[in-house]
Motif scaffolding. Structure first.
Motif, PDB file in Angstrom:
ATOM      1  N   GLU A   1      10.555  10.865  10.045  1.00  0.00           N
ATOM      2  CA  GLU A   1      10.296  10.573  11.445  1.00  0.00           C
ATOM      3  C   GLU A   1       9.150   9.606  11.643  1.00  0.00           C
ATOM      4  O   GLU A   1       9.240   8.657  12.390  1.00  0.00           O
ATOM      5  N   GLU A   2       8.055   9.884  10.962  1.00  0.00           N
ATOM      6  CA  GLU A   2       6.853   9.115  11.277  1.00  0.00           C
ATOM      7  C   GLU A   2       6.694   7.861  10.419  1.00  0.00           C
ATOM      8  O   GLU A   2       5.969   6.955  10.779  1.00  0.00           O
ATOM      9  N   GLN A   3       7.388   7.822   9.288  1.00  0.00           N
ATOM     10  CA  GLN A   3       7.255   6.669   8.388  1.00  0.00           C
ATOM     11  C   GLN A   3       5.800   6.387   8.017  1.00  0.00           C
ATOM     12  O   GLN A   3       5.403   5.247   7.845  1.00  0.00           O
ATOM     13  N   LEU A   4       5.023   7.466   7.954  1.00  0.00           N
ATOM     14  CA  LEU A   4       3.598   7.264   7.681  1.00  0.00           C
ATOM     15  C   LEU A   4       3.305   7.238   6.188  1.00  0.00           C
ATOM     16  O   LEU A   4       2.408   6.549   5.744  1.00  0.00           O
ATOM     17  N   VAL A   5       4.042   8.034   5.444  1.00  0.00           N
ATOM     18  CA  VAL A   5       3.695   8.176   4.029  1.00  0.00           C
ATOM     19  C   VAL A   5       4.897   7.986   3.116  1.00  0.00           C
ATOM     20  O   VAL A   5       6.050   8.098   3.528  1.00  0.00           O
ATOM     21  N   ASP A   6       4.555   7.702   1.840  1.00  0.00           N
ATOM     22  CA  ASP A   6       5.582   7.414   0.840  1.00  0.00           C
ATOM     23  C   ASP A   6       5.752   8.548  -0.154  1.00  0.00           C
ATOM     24  O   ASP A   6       6.800   8.700  -0.759  1.00  0.00           O
ATOM     25  N   ILE A   7       4.660   9.309  -0.344  1.00  0.00           N
ATOM     26  CA  ILE A   7       4.685  10.349  -1.372  1.00  0.00           C
ATOM     27  C   ILE A   7       4.196  11.661  -0.778  1.00  0.00           C
ATOM     28  O   ILE A   7       3.224  11.674  -0.026  1.00  0.00           O
TER      29      ILE A   7
ATOM     30  N   ASP B   1       3.019  15.533 -11.648  1.00  0.00           N
ATOM     31  CA  ASP B   1       4.162  14.654 -11.385  1.00  0.00           C
ATOM     32  C   ASP B   1       3.754  13.396 -10.600  1.00  0.00           C
ATOM     33  O   ASP B   1       4.580  12.496 -10.403  1.00  0.00           O
ATOM     34  N   ILE B   2       2.506  13.312 -10.168  1.00  0.00           N
ATOM     35  CA  ILE B   2       2.108  12.183  -9.299  1.00  0.00           C
ATOM     36  C   ILE B   2       2.384  10.810  -9.937  1.00  0.00           C
ATOM     37  O   ILE B   2       2.935   9.930  -9.265  1.00  0.00           O
ATOM     38  N   PRO B   3       2.043  10.604 -11.233  1.00  0.00           N
ATOM     39  CA  PRO B   3       2.313   9.273 -11.799  1.00  0.00           C
ATOM     40  C   PRO B   3       3.788   8.884 -11.703  1.00  0.00           C
ATOM     41  O   PRO B   3       4.125   7.746 -11.369  1.00  0.00           O
ATOM     42  N   ARG B   4       4.674   9.852 -11.966  1.00  0.00           N
ATOM     43  CA  ARG B   4       6.111   9.557 -11.872  1.00  0.00           C
ATOM     44  C   ARG B   4       6.503   9.258 -10.425  1.00  0.00           C
ATOM     45  O   ARG B   4       7.277   8.341 -10.151  1.00  0.00           O
ATOM     46  N   LEU B   5       5.943  10.014  -9.516  1.00  0.00           N
ATOM     47  CA  LEU B   5       6.272   9.804  -8.103  1.00  0.00           C
ATOM     48  C   LEU B   5       5.805   8.417  -7.644  1.00  0.00           C
ATOM     49  O   LEU B   5       6.481   7.747  -6.864  1.00  0.00           O
ATOM     50  N   ILE B   6       4.677   7.979  -8.165  1.00  0.00           N
ATOM     51  CA  ILE B   6       4.183   6.643  -7.824  1.00  0.00           C
ATOM     52  C   ILE B   6       5.168   5.582  -8.316  1.00  0.00           C
ATOM     53  O   ILE B   6       5.484   4.621  -7.611  1.00  0.00           O
TER      54      ILE B   6
ATOM     55  N   LEU C   1       0.838  -1.208   0.000  1.00  0.00           N
ATOM     56  CA  LEU C   1       0.000   0.000   0.000  1.00  0.00           C
ATOM     57  C   LEU C   1       0.874   1.260   0.000  1.00  0.00           C
ATOM     58  O   LEU C   1       1.826   1.371   0.762  1.00  0.00           O
ATOM     59  N   THR C   2       0.518   2.200  -0.888  1.00  0.00           N
ATOM     60  CA  THR C   2       1.228   3.472  -0.954  1.00  0.00           C
ATOM     61  C   THR C   2       0.331   4.566  -0.383  1.00  0.00           C
ATOM     62  O   THR C   2      -0.844   4.636  -0.736  1.00  0.00           O
ATOM     63  N   VAL C   3       0.880   5.394   0.497  1.00  0.00           N
ATOM     64  CA  VAL C   3       0.100   6.510   1.041  1.00  0.00           C
ATOM     65  C   VAL C   3       0.778   7.819   0.652  1.00  0.00           C
ATOM     66  O   VAL C   3       1.994   7.970   0.805  1.00  0.00           O
ATOM     67  N   GLY C   4      -0.017   8.743   0.145  1.00  0.00           N
ATOM     68  CA  GLY C   4       0.535  10.029  -0.280  1.00  0.00           C
ATOM     69  C   GLY C   4      -0.181  11.204   0.359  1.00  0.00           C
ATOM     70  O   GLY C   4      -1.377  11.139   0.612  1.00  0.00           O
ATOM     71  N   VAL C   5       0.589  12.253   0.620  1.00  0.00           N
ATOM     72  CA  VAL C   5       0.009  13.491   1.136  1.00  0.00           C
ATOM     73  C   VAL C   5       0.097  14.555   0.051  1.00  0.00           C
ATOM     74  O   VAL C   5       1.169  14.819  -0.491  1.00  0.00           O
TER      75      VAL C   5
END
Ligand code: 5AD
Ligand code: SF4
Length: 463
Positions: free
Chosen positions: A106-112, A121-126, A87-91
């Motif tokens: 720090e939190e390791q909550l999100v990837d993007i 740029d979101i598709p590339r970031l994914i 699962l990928t989580v993005g803000v």
């Protein structure tokens, strides 16, 4: 990966994305841009986080509690990430820049993490995340308006839509973080706005709200916000137009006359005051006085009969005295707003107030002042809505009422919610109604007949 998606045509690996949106209407409009970008890449949208491969949260920084809500939500998603390693989580949005390091390391909550100007740029970031990296793009732009992207409206009611006409903000009110999160002000080309409105009209939409942080400073060559409203209203006489938000410092007279004259320009203006005293307005870096603001309101009411007004108010800004608070209350009594968005001041890093003033009004005092402001406003609304009993309005039906399947709900031209018996009427109809009851938030009505904007207004003119 990309290649397996293309080659494996029997079982294409179609990523499923889920997007959750917080904050202002602009943010909701932005999420529709992101929908378009991801759908165009062949991804599928899902409406539950549990079903998604990619969860995106479009965030708001305007007040601390807006950010807290997002943090809590991200922690919930961490639970999902524990169950589903891929699962990928993005803000996305306004929180992106400020908390990018915190979020990722720090939190390791999100990837993007993606700022408001980097959605292309979101598709590339994914893809970057698929290669096992964290991916960030929080660059702000001087040009980006997403003018060429047709938003995909998957969560709306199919009747009313938001159209973004500009991005960013150059006002620099001392309390506000938006200029830092959304960058410099820039206008979207007129033709691309009109094209989007034409498409919405073809798709059966009946109401468009034009969005910008400060719509009066819209500019495309010689075209101003008034020219835009003029051209928009002529595209489809049966489509209603609203806008949000103008600034009191430079509201154009010609727009008032245009609203008064055109049946499809709504008699409703959101005109944020923020405070009622000159001293406070100055600390807030709002370039108008109480008197100038009140004169503008008088002019608006004089030019547009039956005008409905709403505002934004902040309680407990830096150094606020009891006297200044009383002046805010008295301004609100004088104007008699039909609706108000009222907030306790919340200090934001990077703003002028953060750097220059002290957030010195105690929390209990802020709360008490805010609740005085709210309760006064509720009684004003209650009285004003009661005064509507016996009057007629044209309501654009948005759907079934929350309380009953047998009732429809929609808005008057003046932006008040009205509910009435369903009868033969449907979503998207303009229905003439008579007001029979009221609360501080809703008008209760009796439907008279289906109508059209043109028909109603020519009848009004003849009477
Ligand atoms: N604290 C409280 N309210 C704020 N607003 C903007 N910044 C702050 C803040 N720091 C309010 C203003 C603005 C609305 C969108 O949010 O009233 O008009
Ligand atoms: Fe929140 Fe302001 Fe950003 Fe809108 S522009 S999402 S209100 S911080």
């Amino acid at each position: 990966t990309k290649t397996s998606m293309q080659e494996n045509s029997v079982h294409p690996v179609q990523k499923k994305f889920y997007i959750e949106t917080y904050g202002c209407q602009m943010n909701f409009a932005d999420s529709e841009i992101v929908n378009a970008i991801l759908l165009e890449k062949g991804m599928n949208q899902v409406t539950e986080a549990e079903l998604a491969d990619i969860i995106l949260v479009n965030t708001c920084s305007i007040r601390e509690n807006a950010e807290t809500k997002v943090w809590n939500r991200l922690k919930e998603f961490r639970g999902l990430k524990a169950q589903n390693k891929s699962l990928t989580v993005g803000v996305l949005g306004c929180m992106a820049e400020r908390i990018k390091d915190q979020i990722i390391e720090e939190e390791q909550l999100v990837d993007i993490v993606v700022g408001p100007d980097a959605y292309r740029d979101i598709p590339r970031l994914i893809e970057e995340v698929e290669d096992g990296r964290k991916a960030v793009n929080v660059l702000l732009s001087l040009e980006e308006t997403y003018a060429d992207i047709a938003p995909v409206r998957t969560t709306g009611n199919g009747v009313s839509a938001f159209v973004s006409i500009m991005r960013g903000c150059d006002n620099m009110c001392s309390f506000c973080v938006v200029p830092f999160t959304r960058g410099r002000e820039r206008s979207r080309p007129l033709e691309s706005i009109l094209n989007e409105i034409r498409q919405l009209s073809d798709q059966g939409y009946k109401e468009v709200t034009l969005l910008g942080q400060n719509v009066n400073s819209y500019k495309d060559g010689n075209h101003t916000f008034s020219t835009l409203m003029d051209k928009a209203s002529l595209l489809d006489p049966e489509m209603r137009f609203r806008f949000s938000s103008p600034h009191p410092k430079d509201f154009p007279d010609e727009l008032l006359y245009l609203i008064a004259e055109r049946p499809n320009l709504c008699n409703y203006i959101h005109i944020p005051a923020q405070a009622g005293s000159d001293s406070m307005l100055e600390r807030m870096r709002r370039p108008y006085t109480r008197d100038q603001y009140l004169q503008l309101i008088e002019k608006m009411k004089g030019i547009i009969p039956g005008l409905s007004l709403s505002t934004d108010i902040i309680a407990g800004f830096c150094g606020e005295t009891e006297e200044e608070h009383q002046q805010t209350l008295s301004l609100m009594r004088e104007v008699e707003y039909d609706l108000a968005y009222m907030f306790a001041y919340s200090e934001r890093e990077r703003t002028l107030a953060y750097r220059k003033f002290e957030d010195d009004v105690p929390e209990e005092v802020k709360k008490r002042r805010l609740s005085e402001i709210i309760s006064q406003q509720m009684s004003i609304q209650h009285r004003r809505n009661h005064d509507e009993i016996g009057q007629r309005h044209v309501v654009l039906v948005e759907g079934t009422s929350k309380r009953s399947e047998q009732q429809l709900s929609g808005r008057t031209d003046t932006n008040k919610i009205a509910v009435f018996d369903r009868k033969e009427f449907e979503k998207g109809d303009y229905v003439e109604v008579e007001i029979t009851g009221a609360t501080s938030a809703t008008l209760i009505a009796k439907p008279i007949a289906k109508t059209s904007l043109g028909a109603y207004y020519s009848a009004v003119l003849e009477a």
